[in-house]
Design a protein around this motif. Structure first.
Motif, PDB file in Angstrom:
ATOM      1  N   GLY A 155       1.114  10.206   1.198  1.00  0.00           N
ATOM      2  CA  GLY A 155       1.108  11.644   1.401  1.00  0.00           C
ATOM      3  C   GLY A 155       2.317  12.097   2.185  1.00  0.00           C
ATOM      4  N   GLU A 156       2.674  11.325   3.235  1.00  0.00           N
ATOM      5  CA  GLU A 156       3.860  11.630   4.023  1.00  0.00           C
ATOM      6  C   GLU A 156       5.114  11.480   3.179  1.00  0.00           C
ATOM      7  OE1 GLU A 156       3.685   9.059   7.329  1.00  0.00           O
ATOM      8  OE2 GLU A 156       2.106  10.177   8.371  1.00  0.00           O
ATOM      9  N   SER A 157       5.134  10.441   2.298  1.00  0.00           N
ATOM     10  CA  SER A 157       6.294  10.216   1.462  1.00  0.00           C
ATOM     11  C   SER A 157       6.525  11.372   0.506  1.00  0.00           C
ATOM     12  CB  SER A 157       6.111   8.902   0.686  1.00  0.00           C
ATOM     13  OG  SER A 157       7.215   8.677  -0.177  1.00  0.00           O
ATOM     14  N   VAL A 158       5.441  11.867  -0.056  1.00  0.00           N
ATOM     15  CA  VAL A 158       5.555  12.991  -0.991  1.00  0.00           C
ATOM     16  C   VAL A 158       6.005  14.244  -0.264  1.00  0.00           C
ATOM     17  CG1 VAL A 158       4.223  14.543  -2.489  1.00  0.00           C
ATOM     18  CG2 VAL A 158       3.866  12.067  -2.621  1.00  0.00           C
ATOM     19  N   GLY A 159       5.533  14.384   0.988  1.00  0.00           N
ATOM     20  CA  GLY A 159       5.843  15.598   1.730  1.00  0.00           C
ATOM     21  C   GLY A 159       7.262  15.656   2.249  1.00  0.00           C
ATOM     22  N   THR A 160       7.938  14.490   2.354  1.00  0.00           N
ATOM     23  CA  THR A 160       9.299  14.510   2.904  1.00  0.00           C
ATOM     24  C   THR A 160      10.327  14.795   1.855  1.00  0.00           C
ATOM     25  OG1 THR A 160       9.431  12.111   2.573  1.00  0.00           O
ATOM     26  CG2 THR A 160       8.718  12.912   4.729  1.00  0.00           C
TER      27      THR A 160
ATOM     28  N   THR B 204      -8.606   2.045   7.127  1.00  0.00           N
ATOM     29  CA  THR B 204      -8.839   1.211   5.958  1.00  0.00           C
ATOM     30  C   THR B 204      -7.571   1.228   5.107  1.00  0.00           C
ATOM     31  OG1 THR B 204      -9.645   3.005   4.555  1.00  0.00           O
ATOM     32  CG2 THR B 204     -11.272   1.873   5.953  1.00  0.00           C
ATOM     33  N   PRO B 205      -7.400   0.257   4.197  1.00  0.00           N
ATOM     34  CA  PRO B 205      -6.238   0.281   3.307  1.00  0.00           C
ATOM     35  C   PRO B 205      -6.117   1.594   2.528  1.00  0.00           C
ATOM     36  CG  PRO B 205      -7.289  -1.852   3.205  1.00  0.00           C
ATOM     37  CD  PRO B 205      -8.177  -0.994   4.033  1.00  0.00           C
ATOM     38  N   SER B 206      -7.224   2.124   2.051  1.00  0.00           N
ATOM     39  CA  SER B 206      -7.183   3.375   1.283  1.00  0.00           C
ATOM     40  C   SER B 206      -6.733   4.535   2.153  1.00  0.00           C
ATOM     41  CB  SER B 206      -8.557   3.663   0.682  1.00  0.00           C
ATOM     42  OG  SER B 206      -8.933   2.645  -0.226  1.00  0.00           O
ATOM     43  N   GLN B 207      -7.241   4.583   3.372  1.00  0.00           N
ATOM     44  CA  GLN B 207      -6.829   5.650   4.285  1.00  0.00           C
ATOM     45  C   GLN B 207      -5.344   5.535   4.625  1.00  0.00           C
ATOM     46  OE1 GLN B 207      -9.655   4.783   7.385  1.00  0.00           O
ATOM     47  NE2 GLN B 207     -11.084   6.414   6.725  1.00  0.00           N
ATOM     48  N   TYR B 208      -4.896   4.312   4.844  1.00  0.00           N
ATOM     49  CA  TYR B 208      -3.481   4.106   5.164  1.00  0.00           C
ATOM     50  C   TYR B 208      -2.599   4.524   3.987  1.00  0.00           C
ATOM     51  CZ  TYR B 208       0.954   1.926   6.259  1.00  0.00           C
ATOM     52  OH  TYR B 208       2.294   1.723   6.487  1.00  0.00           O
ATOM     53  N   ARG B 209      -3.002   4.128   2.783  1.00  0.00           N
ATOM     54  CA  ARG B 209      -2.213   4.492   1.589  1.00  0.00           C
ATOM     55  C   ARG B 209      -2.145   6.011   1.440  1.00  0.00           C
ATOM     56  NH1 ARG B 209      -3.454   1.560  -3.878  1.00  0.00           N
ATOM     57  NH2 ARG B 209      -1.426   0.569  -3.500  1.00  0.00           N
ATOM     58  N   GLN B 210      -3.268   6.658   1.591  1.00  0.00           N
ATOM     59  CA  GLN B 210      -3.296   8.118   1.456  1.00  0.00           C
ATOM     60  C   GLN B 210      -2.354   8.770   2.460  1.00  0.00           C
ATOM     61  OE1 GLN B 210      -7.175   9.855   2.002  1.00  0.00           O
ATOM     62  NE2 GLN B 210      -6.610  11.774   1.041  1.00  0.00           N
ATOM     63  N   GLN B 211      -2.394   8.262   3.679  1.00  0.00           N
ATOM     64  CA  GLN B 211      -1.546   8.821   4.732  1.00  0.00           C
ATOM     65  C   GLN B 211      -0.065   8.529   4.449  1.00  0.00           C
ATOM     66  OE1 GLN B 211      -1.115   7.124   8.965  1.00  0.00           O
ATOM     67  NE2 GLN B 211      -2.646   8.753   9.203  1.00  0.00           N
ATOM     68  N   ALA B 212       0.244   7.260   4.102  1.00  0.00           N
ATOM     69  CA  ALA B 212       1.626   6.846   3.907  1.00  0.00           C
ATOM     70  C   ALA B 212       2.247   7.521   2.692  1.00  0.00           C
ATOM     71  CB  ALA B 212       1.720   5.326   3.766  1.00  0.00           C
TER      72      ALA B 212
ATOM     73  N   LEU C 239       0.826  -1.205   0.000  1.00  0.00           N
ATOM     74  CA  LEU C 239       0.000   0.000   0.000  1.00  0.00           C
ATOM     75  C   LEU C 239       0.861   1.256   0.000  1.00  0.00           C
ATOM     76  CD1 LEU C 239      -2.709  -1.093   2.576  1.00  0.00           C
ATOM     77  CD2 LEU C 239      -3.152  -0.509   0.168  1.00  0.00           C
ATOM     78  N   ALA C 240       1.955   1.213   0.743  1.00  0.00           N
ATOM     79  CA  ALA C 240       2.808   2.387   0.866  1.00  0.00           C
ATOM     80  C   ALA C 240       3.723   2.583  -0.340  1.00  0.00           C
ATOM     81  CB  ALA C 240       3.655   2.283   2.136  1.00  0.00           C
TER      82      ALA C 240
END
Length: 262
Positions: free
Chosen positions: A257-262, A247-255, A214-215
């Motif tokens: 999103g953090e990756s893009v932001g770093t 949910t998997p979708s929420q986790y993906r969005q969070q993971a 997912l990430a």
């Protein structure tokens, strides 16, 4: 690499494991004609114990043997510290493409089909001894492993097998057979060393792998669910939410999103 003096002092030790020695008589005669030490085991479990105790320089291994096949034995050899780096040459009539690929994927350095020419097998043994000697330091012979050591080897072999077969994990009896034991003993090993059942462990590995996918990928939730062995995206989502609180979708969005932001 061993220097020439040390290589000259060390006599290569070959262990042959085959339940029908009469079928490979020509090879055994040829091996005895070499300046090498030769040990023969006609039972796979005997061969495993001799491999651990004697630490041969190379193992010639049959595949189709009663009680424990050569693939199972190779799994155990690859997890045991004493034999982890020992070259294994499969010598077998098990000649389908799938069987040859399985042998090589388990860590076999070569795969020779029966019937064979003894001269060819000897040539392959020489090649793999030379390759092994490039980096190998000859270690002292270790004592036979304790029961706990054997359990650890089976545990690592089972964990590796589970990780490699998440999408289509077989029943417990088959997992146990693949690592040379029976279901009750394997269950006991998992409970003693990991404090969990085999399939609770497999479920946890599936969810961790799903989390990684997912990430790190753009695969759909359905595809990820199938790859890690859930029957449906719904089952995967339920199990994932119980574990992560998302949910998997929420986790993906969070993971992601953090990756893009770093």
């Amino acid at each position: 690499m061993l220097d020439e003096g040390r290589a000259a002092e060390h006599v290569p030790h070959i262990l042959v494991i085959d339940d029908s020695p009469e079928d490979i008589r020509s090879l055994l005669v040829s091996l005895r004609g070499q300046p090498w030490r030769l040990t023969l085991a006609s039972d796979p479990r005997q061969g495993y114990q001799r491999a651990l105790a004697l630490r041969p320089d190379l193992i010639v291994l049959d595949v189709r043997m009663p009680g424990m096949d050569g693939f199972t034995l190779c799994r155990l050899l690859r997890e045991a510290p004493a034999t982890r780096r020992t070259p294994v040459i499969f010598l077998s009539s098990a000649g389908t493409v799938e069987e040859r690929l399985e042998g090589l994927s388990l860590g076999g350095v070569d795969y020779v089909l029966k019937p064979f020419a003894a001269e060819e097998v000897l040539a392959r043994i020489r090649i793999h001894l030379q390759l092994a000697w490039r980096d190998e330091v000859v270690a002292p012979v270790e004592a036979a492993p304790s029961t706990q050591d054997t359990d650890q080897v089976m545990l690592r072999a089972a964990m590796r097998f589970i990780a490699q077969n998440l999408g289509e994990l077989p029943p417990l009896t088959e997992i146990a057979r693949k690592v040379g034991t029976h279901d009750k003993r394997l269950s006991g090993i998992f409970r003693e060393h990991l404090g969990t059942t085999v399939f609770a462990y497999a479920r946890e590995v599936r969810l961790r792998k799903g989390q990684e996918l997912l990430a790190d990928s753009q695969l759909s939730v359905q595809d990820i669910a199938e790859l890690v062995g859930f029957r449906s995206a719904c089952n995967f989502t339920t199990a994932f939410r119980e574990r992560q609180g998302l949910t998997p979708s929420q986790y993906r969005q969070q993971a992601q999103g953090e990756s893009v932001g770093t």
